[in-house]
Design a protein around this motif. Sequence first.
Motif, mmCIF file in Angstrom:
data_model
loop_
_atom_site.group_PDB
_atom_site.id
_atom_site.type_symbol
_atom_site.label_atom_id
_atom_site.label_comp_id
_atom_site.label_asym_id
_atom_site.label_seq_id
_atom_site.Cartn_x
_atom_site.Cartn_y
_atom_site.Cartn_z
ATOM 1 N N ILE A 87 0.876 -1.162 0.000
ATOM 2 C CA ILE A 87 0.000 0.000 0.000
ATOM 3 C C ILE A 87 0.912 1.210 0.000
ATOM 4 C CG2 ILE A 87 -1.688 1.354 1.272
ATOM 5 C CD1 ILE A 87 -2.766 -1.226 2.430
ATOM 6 N N GLN A 88 0.741 2.065 -0.959
ATOM 7 C CA GLN A 88 1.589 3.246 -1.055
ATOM 8 C C GLN A 88 0.958 4.405 -0.298
ATOM 9 O OE1 GLN A 88 2.786 4.193 -5.046
ATOM 10 N NE2 GLN A 88 3.528 2.145 -5.455
ATOM 11 N N TYR A 89 1.770 5.069 0.481
ATOM 12 C CA TYR A 89 1.351 6.251 1.210
ATOM 13 C C TYR A 89 2.107 7.445 0.624
ATOM 14 C CZ TYR A 89 -0.669 2.887 4.385
ATOM 15 O OH TYR A 89 -1.416 1.864 4.898
ATOM 16 N N PHE A 90 1.354 8.479 0.324
ATOM 17 C CA PHE A 90 1.902 9.596 -0.439
ATOM 18 C C PHE A 90 2.215 10.813 0.416
ATOM 19 C CE2 PHE A 90 1.534 8.554 -4.960
ATOM 20 C CZ PHE A 90 0.809 7.379 -4.897
#
Lengths: 117, 115
Positions: free
Chosen positions: A105-108
Motif C-alpha cells: 500500500i503506497q502512502y503519499f
Amino acid sequence: GAGVSQSPSNKVTEKGKDVELRCDPISGHTALYWYRQRLGQGLEFLIYFQGNSAPDKSGLPSDRFSAERTGESVSTLTIQRTQQEDSAVYLCASSLVYTSLAKNIQYFGAGTRLSVL
Amino acid sequence: AQKVTQAQTEISVVEKEDVTLDCVYETRDTTYYLFWYKQPPSGELVFLIRRNSFDEQNEISGRYSWNFQKSTSSFNFTITASQVVDSAVYFCALSEAGTGNQFYFGTGTSLTVIP
C-alpha cells in the motif's frame, strides 16, 4: 515519521537551473516511489527504490532526471537543466515492501510543486 | 495500452445525491490488487481501499462502497449521500504481481459536490 514528508513544498526556478527535490519516507518503509503529476493529469511513474537500489528507472523522462536514496531512507530527485515542460507536482510515496503484493500500500506525501519559468 | 481507464474526467453532483465513479482495468495477471485514492485540493493522495483479485465481495465503509466485477474488469466506487467534503480527484490504480508490483494509475475523476 508520521507520514511521507516532501520538501520543498513549492519550488520556482529558472529554465536551465538544476533542482533537487527531497522525500522522507515513513520510517521502516523499504520501498519508495517517485511520480510526476502534470496539471489536471494523472500520475506518471518515474522511478522506484527497493532499499537503496533502483531496479526500475524506465519512467525517468530523460537523462536530465536522476534519483538516489541513502540509508534506506531519504531520497533525492534531481532535475538538471530544467525545462518548462518539467513544471509539475512531483509526488513521493513509500510502502513497507515492494516484493510483497499484500504489503504494497503506497502512502503519499503532499508533493513538491515545481514551476520552471 | 492504458491499464487503468477512468472514463469520467469530471462529475458534478448536488449535495446528498449518490455518485458512482467508474474504473476499468486491464491485466493478464491472475494475482493483482486494485486501489482507490482520493486527492483533495490540498494535494496529498489519501488511500481509501485495496482489493485483491481473489476477493470479489463488495465492500461498504460508511457512505463509500465498492463494486468489484472481474467479469467486466471493473472496480467502481459509489459515494452515497455525497457531501461537499467529498469534492476531490479520485484515482483508481492497479498493481500486478507480473510487473513487479508497479502501480498503474488512471487519469482520475474530478468530483465536485455542489452545496
